[in-house]
Design an enzyme around this catalytic site. Structure first.
Site, PDB file in Angstrom:
ATOM      1  N   ASP A  84       0.782  -1.247   0.000  1.00 32.22           N
ATOM      2  CA  ASP A  84       0.000   0.000   0.000  1.00 32.22           C
ATOM      3  C   ASP A  84       0.814   1.297   0.000  1.00 32.22           C
ATOM      4  O   ASP A  84       0.455   2.272   0.683  1.00 32.22           O
ATOM      5  CB  ASP A  84      -0.987  -0.001   1.179  1.00 32.22           C
ATOM      6  CG  ASP A  84      -1.968  -1.163   1.120  1.00 32.22           C
ATOM      7  OD1 ASP A  84      -1.905  -1.944   0.161  1.00 32.22           O
ATOM      8  OD2 ASP A  84      -2.788  -1.287   2.036  1.00 32.22           O
TER       9      ASP A  84
ATOM     10  N   LYS B  43      -6.575  -4.593  -3.247  1.00 32.04           N
ATOM     11  CA  LYS B  43      -7.214  -5.340  -2.162  1.00 32.04           C
ATOM     12  C   LYS B  43      -8.267  -4.477  -1.476  1.00 32.04           C
ATOM     13  O   LYS B  43      -8.030  -3.305  -1.199  1.00 32.04           O
ATOM     14  CB  LYS B  43      -6.162  -5.840  -1.178  1.00 32.04           C
ATOM     15  CG  LYS B  43      -5.342  -4.757  -0.500  1.00 32.04           C
ATOM     16  CD  LYS B  43      -4.248  -5.400   0.334  1.00 32.04           C
ATOM     17  CE  LYS B  43      -3.470  -4.429   1.164  1.00 32.04           C
ATOM     18  NZ  LYS B  43      -4.237  -3.632   2.107  1.00 32.04           N
TER      19      LYS B  43
ATOM     20  N   CYS C  54      -2.244  -2.651   7.660  1.00 36.09           N
ATOM     21  CA  CYS C  54      -2.200  -3.556   6.508  1.00 36.09           C
ATOM     22  C   CYS C  54      -0.971  -4.456   6.503  1.00 36.09           C
ATOM     23  O   CYS C  54      -1.035  -5.598   6.034  1.00 36.09           O
ATOM     24  CB  CYS C  54      -2.313  -2.754   5.218  1.00 36.09           C
ATOM     25  SG  CYS C  54      -3.952  -2.017   5.044  1.00 36.09           S
TER      26      CYS C  54
HETATM   27  N1  TIU Z   1      -2.707   0.223   4.274  1.00 38.52           N
HETATM   28  C1  TIU Z   1      -3.172   0.406   5.495  1.00 38.52           C
HETATM   29  O1  TIU Z   1      -2.479   0.219   6.478  1.00 38.52           O
HETATM   30  N2  TIU Z   1      -4.480   0.893   5.602  1.00 38.52           N
HETATM   31  C2  TIU Z   1      -4.926   1.681   6.633  1.00 38.52           C
HETATM   32  O2  TIU Z   1      -6.096   2.014   6.693  1.00 38.52           O
HETATM   33  N3  TIU Z   1      -3.985   2.087   7.554  1.00 38.52           N
HETATM   34  C3  TIU Z   1      -4.174   2.956   8.573  1.00 38.52           C
HETATM   35  O3  TIU Z   1      -3.251   3.096   9.381  1.00 38.52           O
HETATM   36  N4  TIU Z   1      -5.311   3.636   8.664  1.00 38.52           N
END
Ligand code: TIU
Length: 230
Positions: free
Chosen positions: A26, A131, A164
């Site tokens: 991400d 995802k 994530c």
């Molecule tokens: N990629 C990921 O970690 N998504 C989140 O929503 N992370 C947060 O820390 N909010």
């Protein structure tokens, strides 16, 4: 088969390069830049800026070593059919998933915010996964893709560590993958959560996996980091 060893915690991490994939979680604008999903949740996104060049260096090292590389992005379909109400209903009204923001609709695939951070885009031949959840195995074809290629070991990096990245590590560990968290190539909006997550992974004899810094991985791969160059 080339077997390499990383000086890791809680003990040496051995990995066969042909069966190892780097999974970058991400590294997209929605988490790293102002006006995206991360900011909409009240986070200070500047906390994530230092990890961008480190992930770039990790990618360069993995590519040089010829490792399989997988990139994920957390994003939903434009009709939100893959976004449960429990997720959609969080956050400030008007700044929720699917709402318009300065980088397009928040956390929607195809919008500028859901795109990769500049410089961290997949190279030709690298695998890209969209995802809908926090873990990279939930509602994606990732497990099948890795199985088809005989991948057994995962090097994991990206953001955010306790959300994530940790979800993906736990999903992967339960599926039998041997996982190494590259501990300085992941970041959280909460530095203490990054540190705590690393400790959770390696505690209890490596209950979730292993952890090591990029320099240790680079030593194993036989490449020198930019910080080691004279
Ligand atoms: N990629 C990921 O970690 N998504 C989140 O929503 N992370 C947060 O820390 N909010």
């Amino acid at each position: 088969m080339t077997g390499l060893e990383v000086d890791a915690r809680p003990f040496t991490y051995g990995f066969p390069t042909e069966r190892t994939a780097l999974v970058v979680i991400d590294m997209q604008r929605d988490f790293v830049e102002p006006g995206g999903f991360g900011a909409s949740l009240g986070n200070d996104v500047a906390q994530l800026a230092p990890v961008v060049p480190r992930v770039a260096e990790l990618l360069a090292s993995a590519r040089k070593a010829g490792l399989t590389v997988v990139h994920t992005r957390e994003a939903h379909r434009s009709d939100l059919s893959d976004c449960p109400a429990s997720k959609r209903d969080r956050g400030v009204p008007g700044m929720r998933i699917g709402d318009p923001g300065p980088m397009g609709r928040i956390l929607i695939d195809g919008e500028p915010g859901a795109d990769f951070v500049a410089g961290l885009e997949p190279a030709t031949g690298e695998h890209s996964v969209v995802k809908p959840g926090k873990g990279a195995f939930h509602a994606t074809g990732l497990e099948g893709w890795l199985t088809e290629r005989g991948i057994t070991h995962l090097l994991v990096a990206g953001v955010t560590t306790e959300v994530c990245v940790q979800s993906t590590l736990r999903e992967a560990n339960d599926r039998g993958y041997r996982c190494l968290l590259v501990e300085d190539c992941t970041e959280s909006y909460f530095p203490e959560f990054r540190r705590a997550t690393v400790e959770m992974v390696v505690a209890q004899g490596g209950i979730v996996g292993w952890a090591a810094p990029l320099a240790a991985l680079q030593s194993a791969l036989g490449c020198r980091g930019i910080h080691d160059r004279t």
